[in-house]
Design an enzyme around this catalytic site. Sequence first.
Site, PDB file in Angstrom:
ATOM      1  CE  LYS A  95      37.396  58.370  96.873  1.00 45.50           C
ATOM      2  NZ  LYS A  95      37.077  58.273  98.303  1.00 45.50           N
ATOM      3  CG  ASN A  96      39.692  54.547  97.884  1.00 45.71           C
ATOM      4  OD1 ASN A  96      39.063  55.544  98.215  1.00 45.71           O
ATOM      5  ND2 ASN A  96      39.133  53.502  97.289  1.00 45.71           N
TER       6      ASN A  96
ATOM      7  NE  ARG B 121      33.848  55.556 106.665  1.00 50.69           N
ATOM      8  CZ  ARG B 121      33.258  55.023 107.710  1.00 50.69           C
ATOM      9  NH1 ARG B 121      32.145  55.549 108.182  1.00 50.69           N
ATOM     10  NH2 ARG B 121      33.759  53.976 108.294  1.00 50.69           N
TER      11      ARG B 121
ATOM     12  CG  ASP C  75      29.139  57.040 101.935  1.00 49.46           C
ATOM     13  OD1 ASP C  75      28.670  57.824 101.107  1.00 49.46           O
ATOM     14  OD2 ASP C  75      30.338  56.950 102.222  1.00 49.46           O
TER      15      ASP C  75
HETATM   16  C1  UD1 Z   1      35.395  50.119 101.888  1.00 51.95           C
HETATM   17  C2  UD1 Z   1      35.974  49.079 100.964  1.00 51.95           C
HETATM   18  C3  UD1 Z   1      37.021  49.763 100.125  1.00 51.95           C
HETATM   19  C4  UD1 Z   1      36.356  50.923  99.389  1.00 51.95           C
HETATM   20  C5  UD1 Z   1      35.648  51.866 100.335  1.00 51.95           C
HETATM   21  C6  UD1 Z   1      34.831  52.936  99.635  1.00 51.95           C
HETATM   22  C7  UD1 Z   1      36.393  46.711 101.396  1.00 51.95           C
HETATM   23  C8  UD1 Z   1      36.860  45.700 102.360  1.00 51.95           C
HETATM   24  N1  UD1 Z   1      36.494  47.983 101.784  1.00 51.95           N
HETATM   25  O1  UD1 Z   1      36.455  50.647 102.685  1.00 51.95           O
HETATM   26  O2  UD1 Z   1      37.579  48.836  99.213  1.00 51.95           O
HETATM   27  O3  UD1 Z   1      37.308  51.642  98.675  1.00 51.95           O
HETATM   28  O4  UD1 Z   1      34.756  51.135 101.152  1.00 51.95           O
HETATM   29  O5  UD1 Z   1      33.838  52.409  98.847  1.00 51.95           O
HETATM   30  O6  UD1 Z   1      35.967  46.384 100.317  1.00 51.95           O
HETATM   31  N2  UD1 Z   1      32.829  47.459 109.103  1.00 51.95           N
HETATM   32  C9  UD1 Z   1      32.316  47.230 110.351  1.00 51.95           C
HETATM   33  N3  UD1 Z   1      32.908  47.862 111.410  1.00 51.95           N
HETATM   34  C10 UD1 Z   1      33.958  48.704 111.267  1.00 51.95           C
HETATM   35  C11 UD1 Z   1      34.472  48.928 109.980  1.00 51.95           C
HETATM   36  C12 UD1 Z   1      33.881  48.287 108.921  1.00 51.95           C
HETATM   37  O7  UD1 Z   1      31.353  46.499 110.520  1.00 51.95           O
HETATM   38  O8  UD1 Z   1      34.455  49.234 112.270  1.00 51.95           O
HETATM   39  C13 UD1 Z   1      32.209  46.776 107.936  1.00 51.95           C
HETATM   40  C14 UD1 Z   1      31.556  47.784 106.986  1.00 51.95           C
HETATM   41  O9  UD1 Z   1      30.226  48.084 107.342  1.00 51.95           O
HETATM   42  C15 UD1 Z   1      31.629  47.044 105.683  1.00 51.95           C
HETATM   43  C16 UD1 Z   1      32.956  46.301 105.778  1.00 51.95           C
HETATM   44  O10 UD1 Z   1      33.227  46.170 107.167  1.00 51.95           O
HETATM   45  O11 UD1 Z   1      30.602  46.118 105.571  1.00 51.95           O
HETATM   46  C17 UD1 Z   1      34.105  46.992 105.058  1.00 51.95           C
HETATM   47  O12 UD1 Z   1      34.415  48.166 105.712  1.00 51.95           O
HETATM   48  P1  UD1 Z   1      35.799  48.928 105.531  1.00 51.95           P
HETATM   49  O13 UD1 Z   1      36.734  48.131 104.696  1.00 51.95           O
HETATM   50  O14 UD1 Z   1      36.251  49.394 106.841  1.00 51.95           O
HETATM   51  O15 UD1 Z   1      35.286  50.180 104.743  1.00 51.95           O
HETATM   52  P2  UD1 Z   1      36.114  51.292 104.108  1.00 51.95           P
HETATM   53  O16 UD1 Z   1      37.411  51.524 104.790  1.00 51.95           O
HETATM   54  O17 UD1 Z   1      35.197  52.432 103.946  1.00 51.95           O
END
Ligand code: UD1
Length: 427
Positions: free
Chosen positions: A31-32, A102, A126
């Site tokens: 999915k991811n 998302r 979320d």
């Molecule tokens: C994240 C997970 C991914 C997982 C998905 C769904 C990590 C690094 N990423 O991906 O493995 O499949 O959730 O559960 O484990 N953040 C910021 N600013 C931003 C973007 C992110 O502060 O612009 C922070 C988020 O709040 C979080 C972290 O960075 O604490 C990881 O975010 P990110 O990897 O971008 O999230 P997803 O892509 O949703």
Amino acid sequence: MPEPTSPAAPDQIVVRPAGPLTGRVVVPGAKNSVLKLMAATILGDGTHELSNVPDIVDVTIMADLLADIGVRTERPEPGRLRMTNDGDLTPVAPYEHVERIRASINVLGPLLTRCGRVQISMPGGDDFGARPIDLHVAGLEAMGAEFKFAHGEVDARADRLHGAHITFPFPSVGATENLVCAAVCAEGETTIENAAMEPEIADLCTFLVGMGAQIEGIGSSRLRVVGVASGSLHGAEHRTVPDRVQAATYLAALGVCTGRLEIVDARPEHMSNLLDAFVEMGMHIEATKEGLVARATTRLRSTDIQTLPYPGIATDYKPLIITLLSVANSVGIVTENIYPGRFRYVEELQRLGADIRTAGHHAVVRGVPRLSGAPVRAHDIRAGAAMVVAGLAAEGVTTIHGVHHIDRGYDDLCGRLHAVGADIVRC
Ligand code: UD1
């Protein structure tokens, strides 16, 4: 596009404890990855063929969003998507779509570089906490984009993005994906330092290269992208990388039921830290040509685990790990370093008799010999899968409500577990 899973599918799963699991489970595509591959088709005119596509509801939601933008999706056969982009795109992602999924934020980079303008509804939080996009925005601004935020909408513009040197303070998966997609048609060279290294990002980069993009350092924390002319990318064929979280789910089920499972298409090299933890807990795991073979014979040993960016243990595995520790032989401490609020399902495990205390971003899990079946709720995709695994470890009957969350990311979880001996039914 037809719904892959019947909208009338019952929203409950009933699980009872079962004896050893035995047999083969084939892991579908991730999915991811597939949602990001679908969003990337915005970048290339022509027809894209994606295979190993999981039969999950989020694929249908992403197809609906892309249809409004101007990319058509057909499902010529199970597991395949044919996506057609005629170049006539409307760069708008409205709230109705963005609030459902998302990954809709992944249209931002492709639309901005392709159309020079995007209007997208701000993604909400979320079930496991706030999900900001400041890193996406800062990176795109460094490439020349201008952003306005009003009324819950993001309005981004850029005549033509230009290359930039971007160093992330944290290796965000979503921001890495958006910036790579934006950079492939930007003017000049973009370097992303401290890029996220997840296998799904490497999968996206490989697809982009198949479309004609120039990317170096795929799979590493330093990506170098040389922009090509906007409009020069073309249709491509790509097989989606197998889903490591689904593979982990079947391993977790084995961990509580014991038995022997062949997990076909699992990619052990994409989950090595998790597999090491499972081995430390007492499972036997061997890589094979087709995937992996795992055995579990006794009650698992407790261990301490922390989630980290890849190649660390992913936050998506954590509900499964906490469930395993709930019935392991001692005490395990779990530390969440990605989404500190991602513990909501713990209350549901406690309803099943698990002994878990949370404090800040830690959970202390004291294993009990057996959980005790009860009605529980799936709060999100991974938490829902963890409830299913917990039900396999619980005396009596566990009824999981809110199964539509599980359908967003799992391709026939019930059927696949039933086929290897689990007492599980959707009703
Ligand atoms: C994240 C997970 C991914 C997982 C998905 C769904 C990590 C690094 N990423 O991906 O493995 O499949 O959730 O559960 O484990 N953040 C910021 N600013 C931003 C973007 C992110 O502060 O612009 C922070 C988020 O709040 C979080 C972290 O960075 O604490 C990881 O975010 P990110 O990897 O971008 O999230 P997803 O892509 O949703």
